[in-house]
Scaffold this active site. Sequence first.
Site, PDB file in Angstrom:
ATOM      1  N   PHE A 101      -0.573   8.531  -9.039  1.00  0.00           N
ATOM      2  CA  PHE A 101       0.072   7.560  -8.146  1.00  0.00           C
ATOM      3  C   PHE A 101      -0.965   7.000  -7.183  1.00  0.00           C
ATOM      4  O   PHE A 101      -1.668   7.757  -6.509  1.00  0.00           O
ATOM      5  CB  PHE A 101       1.211   8.202  -7.345  1.00  0.00           C
ATOM      6  CG  PHE A 101       1.928   7.198  -6.479  1.00  0.00           C
ATOM      7  CD1 PHE A 101       2.858   6.325  -7.031  1.00  0.00           C
ATOM      8  CD2 PHE A 101       1.650   7.093  -5.124  1.00  0.00           C
ATOM      9  CE1 PHE A 101       3.501   5.365  -6.253  1.00  0.00           C
ATOM     10  CE2 PHE A 101       2.288   6.141  -4.335  1.00  0.00           C
ATOM     11  CZ  PHE A 101       3.218   5.280  -4.909  1.00  0.00           C
ATOM     12  N   ASP A 154      -9.365   9.041  -5.175  1.00  0.00           N
ATOM     13  CA  ASP A 154      -8.288   8.677  -4.251  1.00  0.00           C
ATOM     14  C   ASP A 154      -7.863   9.932  -3.481  1.00  0.00           C
ATOM     15  O   ASP A 154      -7.162  10.793  -4.004  1.00  0.00           O
ATOM     16  CB  ASP A 154      -7.113   8.093  -5.050  1.00  0.00           C
ATOM     17  CG  ASP A 154      -5.949   7.674  -4.144  1.00  0.00           C
ATOM     18  OD1 ASP A 154      -5.910   8.126  -2.992  1.00  0.00           O
ATOM     19  OD2 ASP A 154      -5.083   6.912  -4.621  1.00  0.00           O
ATOM     20  N   LYS A 199      -3.062   7.957   4.962  1.00  0.00           N
ATOM     21  CA  LYS A 199      -2.181   9.050   5.391  1.00  0.00           C
ATOM     22  C   LYS A 199      -2.725   9.874   6.572  1.00  0.00           C
ATOM     23  O   LYS A 199      -2.653   9.432   7.714  1.00  0.00           O
ATOM     24  CB  LYS A 199      -1.885   9.947   4.187  1.00  0.00           C
ATOM     25  CG  LYS A 199      -0.929   9.265   3.180  1.00  0.00           C
ATOM     26  CD  LYS A 199      -0.409  10.245   2.163  1.00  0.00           C
ATOM     27  CE  LYS A 199       0.461   9.613   1.103  1.00  0.00           C
ATOM     28  NZ  LYS A 199       1.855   9.506   1.449  1.00  0.00           N
TER      29      LYS A 199
HETATM   30  N1  PLP Z   1      -2.759   7.106  -3.265  1.00  0.00           N
HETATM   31  C1  PLP Z   1      -2.189   8.315  -3.213  1.00  0.00           C
HETATM   32  C2  PLP Z   1      -2.912   9.484  -3.818  1.00  0.00           C
HETATM   33  C3  PLP Z   1      -0.955   8.502  -2.599  1.00  0.00           C
HETATM   34  O1  PLP Z   1      -0.383   9.715  -2.563  1.00  0.00           O
HETATM   35  C4  PLP Z   1      -0.308   7.388  -2.030  1.00  0.00           C
HETATM   36  C5  PLP Z   1       1.028   7.519  -1.399  1.00  0.00           C
HETATM   37  O2  PLP Z   1       1.744   8.443  -1.588  1.00  0.00           O
HETATM   38  C6  PLP Z   1      -0.924   6.138  -2.123  1.00  0.00           C
HETATM   39  C7  PLP Z   1      -2.153   6.033  -2.735  1.00  0.00           C
HETATM   40  C8  PLP Z   1      -0.278   4.912  -1.525  1.00  0.00           C
HETATM   41  O3  PLP Z   1      -0.367   4.977  -0.155  1.00  0.00           O
HETATM   42  P1  PLP Z   1       0.566   4.042   0.766  1.00  0.00           P
HETATM   43  O4  PLP Z   1       1.959   4.495   0.582  1.00  0.00           O
HETATM   44  O5  PLP Z   1       0.027   4.258   2.149  1.00  0.00           O
HETATM   45  O6  PLP Z   1       0.347   2.644   0.302  1.00  0.00           O
END
Ligand code: PLP
Length: 388
Positions: A130, A215, A244
Amino acid sequence: MQESLTHWDATMMATYGIPALVLVNGKNATVWDVDGNSYIDFLAGIAVNSLGHAHPELVQAVSEQVATLGHTSNFVAHPQVLKLAKRLVDLTHPSARVFFCNSGAEANEAAIKISRRTGRTHIVSLEGSFHGRTTGALSVTGQSAKSGPFLPLLPDVTFIVPNDVAALRETVTTETAALWLEPILGEGGVIPLTNAYLQAARQVCNETGALLVVDEVQTGIARTGTMFAYEQAGILPDILLLAKGLGGGLPIGACIGFGPAATLLTAGQHGTTFGGNPISCAAANAVLDVVAKESLQERALKIEQVIRNFLVSCDGVQEIRGAGAMLGIVLTADFGPNVVSAARDLGLITNSPLPNVLRIVPPLTITDSELNQGLEILKTAILQAWKV
Ligand code: PLP
């Protein structure tokens, strides 16, 4: 509570469903709803509130900043962004260059654009991964339930099974722009990549010239026991993505390039109005201060130990996976959503990214007493749901 929620359905798009709770205040890892009921928070706004709720240093930093200089533009600099960028370079690698944005999805979008600047378009990502809900980030997200309604997305993305080194070697080629990985797949069900897999990924990218994009939107900033999870595999990515926990509750994301990837985007090729704004940067600077002062990496490891010891022999629990304060409690059957609602009724907030997995991502500042209280409730909820 119901009264407070009556407007939700009539005023909001249905993207999130109707929430079960209306929260009005919080203190560290405890939150209170509109009716005065308290809950231990094992979700921390989905791994965001790294310092818990209303941490005095975060409150002071943000309050002082908004009262001093709330927003500028990227035509000018300000001390908070300069300080934060320097700290992120110091925490990672001297070749690092930082692009600030507002969310995890935006950090991924920046990385997609950097990957295009290699002259290649093929991206390899993981099944179940994700990376966000914007169209670019969704294109590299390996969950067809989320991306399916929005096809066609970006072309030329191949998804492979996590932790399969042979698939990695077969799929990442000299035509590949980037390999996209989460060290622990969070939304995908708290699935850790092995150190051997991360090391193989680094090697394959070295051999093919593909960029290794890590990520760490969910794993970053001390959550897994080190400042960044990639450190545990002894590798350095070409691009690191953060959001986050970096802002501790204020919206901020960062796309950090290393080596050649640090300079692939040039003037005018990317930008965002709020990226690197003074208030979010002040929050992130406060988070990094507290992480250092309170050794929150070590605290994350202690939290892991306490949770594992407490739940290891609990009926209904099959396995505990993940690292530090990012753990997946794998259940013996698909009763995760029932545990979540039973726990809520008993005074605990958690969530279930897969029907058989609970995700535990509490504030790193959670006290022993809050942690034990939460674990007692969680055990009761698991046993209740398991027996049904
Ligand atoms: N990347 C990862 C690993 C995530 O867990 C998330 C959100 O849960 C995102 C990207 C997307 O982040 P945002 O919700 O701040 O756009």
